[in-house]
Design a protein around this motif. Structure first.
Motif, PDB file in Angstrom:
ATOM      1  N   SER A 128       0.873  -1.085  -0.089  1.00  0.00           N
ATOM      2  CA  SER A 128      -0.143   0.041   0.053  1.00  0.00           C
ATOM      3  C   SER A 128       0.909   1.317   0.053  1.00  0.00           C
ATOM      4  CB  SER A 128      -0.786   0.149   1.125  1.00  0.00           C
ATOM      5  OG  SER A 128      -0.194   0.184   2.367  1.00  0.00           O
ATOM      6  N   CYS A 129       0.200   2.238  -0.360  1.00  0.00           N
ATOM      7  CA  CYS A 129       1.049   3.437  -0.620  1.00  0.00           C
ATOM      8  C   CYS A 129       0.627   4.513   0.651  1.00  0.00           C
ATOM      9  CB  CYS A 129       0.713   4.314  -1.742  1.00  0.00           C
ATOM     10  SG  CYS A 129       1.266   3.529  -3.293  1.00  0.00           S
ATOM     11  N   PRO A 130       1.407   5.092   1.667  1.00  0.00           N
ATOM     12  CA  PRO A 130       1.210   5.693   2.638  1.00  0.00           C
ATOM     13  C   PRO A 130       0.498   7.028   2.361  1.00  0.00           C
ATOM     14  CG  PRO A 130       3.260   5.033   2.660  1.00  0.00           C
ATOM     15  CD  PRO A 130       3.059   4.524   1.507  1.00  0.00           C
ATOM     16  N   ALA A 131      -0.569   7.305   3.117  1.00  0.00           N
ATOM     17  CA  ALA A 131      -1.083   8.634   2.865  1.00  0.00           C
ATOM     18  C   ALA A 131      -0.482   9.916   3.036  1.00  0.00           C
ATOM     19  CB  ALA A 131      -2.586   8.730   3.602  1.00  0.00           C
ATOM     20  N   ASP A 132       0.665   9.838   3.872  1.00  0.00           N
ATOM     21  CA  ASP A 132       1.409  10.810   4.247  1.00  0.00           C
ATOM     22  C   ASP A 132       2.217  11.446   3.093  1.00  0.00           C
ATOM     23  OD1 ASP A 132       3.687  12.581   5.360  1.00  0.00           O
ATOM     24  OD2 ASP A 132       3.952  11.232   6.856  1.00  0.00           O
ATOM     25  N   PRO A 133       2.149  12.511   2.386  1.00  0.00           N
ATOM     26  CA  PRO A 133       2.576  13.280   1.610  1.00  0.00           C
ATOM     27  C   PRO A 133       4.042  13.298   1.540  1.00  0.00           C
ATOM     28  CG  PRO A 133       0.946  14.726   2.249  1.00  0.00           C
ATOM     29  CD  PRO A 133       1.076  13.927   3.269  1.00  0.00           C
ATOM     30  N   VAL A 152       6.409   2.494  -0.700  1.00  0.00           N
ATOM     31  CA  VAL A 152       5.185   1.471  -0.713  1.00  0.00           C
ATOM     32  C   VAL A 152       5.569   0.710   0.767  1.00  0.00           C
ATOM     33  CG1 VAL A 152       4.261  -0.497  -1.859  1.00  0.00           C
ATOM     34  CG2 VAL A 152       5.150   1.357  -3.209  1.00  0.00           C
ATOM     35  N   VAL A 153       4.658   0.477   1.198  1.00  0.00           N
ATOM     36  CA  VAL A 153       4.766  -0.133   2.633  1.00  0.00           C
ATOM     37  C   VAL A 153       4.189  -1.742   1.995  1.00  0.00           C
ATOM     38  CG1 VAL A 153       3.554  -0.777   4.709  1.00  0.00           C
ATOM     39  CG2 VAL A 153       3.939   1.509   4.012  1.00  0.00           C
ATOM     40  N   LEU A 154       5.162  -2.897   2.493  1.00  0.00           N
ATOM     41  CA  LEU A 154       4.731  -4.301   1.703  1.00  0.00           C
ATOM     42  C   LEU A 154       4.514  -4.977   3.091  1.00  0.00           C
ATOM     43  CD1 LEU A 154       8.148  -4.788  -0.366  1.00  0.00           C
ATOM     44  CD2 LEU A 154       5.595  -4.260  -1.074  1.00  0.00           C
ATOM     45  N   ASP A 155       3.755  -6.101   2.564  1.00  0.00           N
ATOM     46  CA  ASP A 155       3.406  -7.233   3.623  1.00  0.00           C
ATOM     47  C   ASP A 155       4.509  -8.090   3.852  1.00  0.00           C
ATOM     48  OD1 ASP A 155       2.446  -9.397   5.143  1.00  0.00           O
ATOM     49  OD2 ASP A 155       1.256 -10.084   3.321  1.00  0.00           O
ATOM     50  N   PHE A 156       5.233  -7.848   5.128  1.00  0.00           N
ATOM     51  CA  PHE A 156       6.398  -8.699   5.142  1.00  0.00           C
ATOM     52  C   PHE A 156       6.370 -10.236   5.244  1.00  0.00           C
ATOM     53  CE2 PHE A 156      10.039  -5.652   7.129  1.00  0.00           C
ATOM     54  CZ  PHE A 156       9.858  -4.691   5.944  1.00  0.00           C
ATOM     55  N   ASP A 157       5.123 -10.590   5.702  1.00  0.00           N
ATOM     56  CA  ASP A 157       4.862 -12.007   5.745  1.00  0.00           C
ATOM     57  C   ASP A 157       4.538 -12.766   4.587  1.00  0.00           C
ATOM     58  OD1 ASP A 157       5.226 -12.312   8.506  1.00  0.00           O
ATOM     59  OD2 ASP A 157       3.434 -11.417   8.844  1.00  0.00           O
ATOM     60  N   GLY A 158       4.296 -11.683   3.357  1.00  0.00           N
ATOM     61  CA  GLY A 158       3.681 -12.155   2.089  1.00  0.00           C
ATOM     62  C   GLY A 158       4.870 -13.249   1.386  1.00  0.00           C
TER      63      GLY A 158
END
Length: 171
Positions: A13-18, A24-30
């Protein structure tokens, strides 16, 4: 995001913080595994701004619980790790407590897989009070088979000064 050469998809997901635009924030467990070039990583990808330093020491380290001596050494290895309290690793010969193997295993991207033990104190067991790396990663090779007591669960004194119990994710 599709994993190259695979049908697997890793959530991101992309953080909403400008201020974090373009990250990108990744699912480390994926993923099944993480790699740095061709070398497998343990636990999670390493942070390039995080480090560990292992140093030999001669300070007097005394570990106790409820007033009962668990270990005493003047030949610790100190571990300094970014954002964590200093840890005191001791030779097994300097541990007086009876240690009971635990099923707990943890992984550190910098040190490797840790085995855990509970310590008998006379008043019962202190669960997962001790850990050790039997086959540490290269950055922590000096820790092989040394034992570290969890400052969060037992009392540690260095040169006669009691250390306060740190507040960490393992508290």
């Amino acid at each position: 995001m599709r994993v190259p050469g695979s049908d697997r998809v890793v959530e991101g997901s992309c953080p909403a913080d400008p201020a974090l635009a373009g990250y990108v924030v990744l699912d480390f467990d994926g993923p099944d595994a993480w790699y740095e070039e061709d070398e497998p990583l343990h636990g999670h990808p390493r942070d390039p701004f995080h480090r560990i330093d292992v140093r030999a020491g001669s300070r007097h380290v005394r570990v106790s619980s409820g007033g009962r001596l668990l270990a005493e050494s003047t030949r610790p290895r100190l571990v300094f790790e970014t954002l964590l309290p200093a840890r005191w690793y001791l030779p097994a010969e300097d541990v007086t407590a009876t240690l009971v193997p635990s099923d707990t295993r943890t992984w550190c991207a910098y040190e490797g897989e840790a085995s855990h033990w509970s310590a008998e104190t006379g008043d019962g067991l202190v669960r997962d009070a001790v850990w050790s790396y039997r086959d540490p990663l290269p950055d922590a090779a000096q820790l092989r088979d040394l034992l570290c007591f969890s400052d969060e669960r037992v009392d540690v004194a260095v040169d006669g000064v009691n250390r306060s119990r740190p507040v960490t994710p393992w508290s």
